[in-house]
Design a protein around this motif. Sequence first.
Motif, PDB file in Angstrom:
ATOM      1  N   PHE A  99     -18.041  41.139  16.446  1.00 21.42           N
ATOM      2  CA  PHE A  99     -19.136  41.790  17.310  1.00 21.42           C
ATOM      3  C   PHE A  99     -19.201  43.149  16.834  1.00 21.42           C
ATOM      4  O   PHE A  99     -18.278  43.794  16.347  1.00 21.42           O
ATOM      5  N   ASN A 100     -20.361  43.729  17.201  1.00 27.91           N
ATOM      6  CA  ASN A 100     -20.779  45.017  16.952  1.00 27.91           C
ATOM      7  C   ASN A 100     -20.659  46.006  18.011  1.00 27.91           C
ATOM      8  O   ASN A 100     -20.886  45.585  19.281  1.00 27.91           O
ATOM      9  N   GLN A 163     -20.577  42.329  29.295  1.00 29.96           N
ATOM     10  CA  GLN A 163     -19.742  41.521  28.245  1.00 29.96           C
ATOM     11  C   GLN A 163     -19.799  40.173  28.716  1.00 29.96           C
ATOM     12  O   GLN A 163     -20.185  39.315  27.631  1.00 29.96           O
ATOM     13  N   GLY A 168     -25.572  36.080  26.587  1.00 29.26           N
ATOM     14  CA  GLY A 168     -25.862  36.960  25.325  1.00 29.26           C
ATOM     15  C   GLY A 168     -24.473  37.096  24.836  1.00 29.26           C
ATOM     16  O   GLY A 168     -23.392  36.563  24.836  1.00 29.26           O
ATOM     17  N   GLN A 169     -24.568  38.231  23.684  1.00 31.46           N
ATOM     18  CA  GLN A 169     -23.464  38.547  22.721  1.00 31.46           C
ATOM     19  C   GLN A 169     -22.641  39.654  23.761  1.00 31.46           C
ATOM     20  O   GLN A 169     -23.158  40.272  24.524  1.00 31.46           O
ATOM     21  N   TRP A 170     -21.383  39.872  23.197  1.00 30.75           N
ATOM     22  CA  TRP A 170     -20.432  40.698  23.783  1.00 30.75           C
ATOM     23  C   TRP A 170     -20.860  42.130  23.619  1.00 30.75           C
ATOM     24  O   TRP A 170     -20.469  43.013  24.428  1.00 30.75           O
ATOM     25  N   MET A 171     -21.579  42.414  22.298  1.00 28.12           N
ATOM     26  CA  MET A 171     -22.106  43.867  22.204  1.00 28.12           C
ATOM     27  C   MET A 171     -22.854  44.457  23.515  1.00 28.12           C
ATOM     28  O   MET A 171     -22.564  45.898  23.664  1.00 28.12           O
ATOM     29  N   LYS A 172     -23.207  43.886  24.349  1.00 32.14           N
ATOM     30  CA  LYS A 172     -23.958  44.474  25.799  1.00 32.14           C
ATOM     31  C   LYS A 172     -22.776  45.264  26.410  1.00 32.14           C
ATOM     32  O   LYS A 172     -23.240  46.182  26.995  1.00 32.14           O
TER      33      LYS A 172
END
Length: 286
Positions: A99-100, A163, A168-172
């Motif tokens: 992840f980013n 997260q 959605g994705q962990w990047m949040k």
Amino acid sequence: MKLLRYGEIGHEKPGLLDHDGKIRDISGVLSGDLGGDNLSPATLARLAGTPVDSLPVVNGSPRIGACVARPCNFIAVGLNYADHAAESNLPVPKEPILFNKAPNCIVGPYDTVVLPRGSEKSDWEVEIAIVIGSRTSYITESEVPAHVAGYCVCNDVSEREYQIERGGQWMKGKGCATFGPLGPWLVTADEIPDVGKLGMWLDVNGQRCQTGNTDTMIFNVAKIVSYISHFMVLEPGDVITTGTPPGVGMGMKPPKFLKPGDVMELGIEGLGSQKQPVVAWSKAAA
């Protein structure tokens, strides 16, 4: 070499920590900041060949900034320690989970960590980070050492509600402002005899929460860099943070999360230590 950046936020200069613990100014040797092509093998070799005693000593006790300037990519590996996967109630991954983190969440190792507005589940993660030194794509594991500039300590601060519970994705939950303390030093790869055997620790308010070692990583440094290089081009100065051992707040019973006034201290053998006070979000803190 132990390379660093010192000075006020936005005005950092590149430096080197000598054997006596003094900061030496390398701005006369390095054209520009400590990042990008200035982390190439050729530049690092030129720095290593410069007599340390010829470099000016930096007086006083300046602020220490993040040890890498403006990376293009800040990539993270999730669940890379089996015990951490277990405390997260998640299976051990068969391939690295990527992840980013937002590059602009990077701060200095002693800077303040600001909890996001309304955050109730912000957490800590001591991690070893890889810093790329050469443009990298589709490389084998055996080719990885030639493309790594060095290593540093990273605190992968994470907001677990964002997260995990927000979809959605962990990047949040990973890229909030100040969620990427990095440093204090970038230790060049030649100074680390075995990156796969380094002790790690993290305390919150003086209480030991995380104790681990890089020898329990599921995917080692060579595997991680080679794997990522098959999905994207890595540029000099890019940072890859590689996962955390057990002991995060989310895994405690009951869970424990960061609150204003807390202090995190963390470190990795041979790479130095960090210390961050935690404050609530405010317009002033932001």
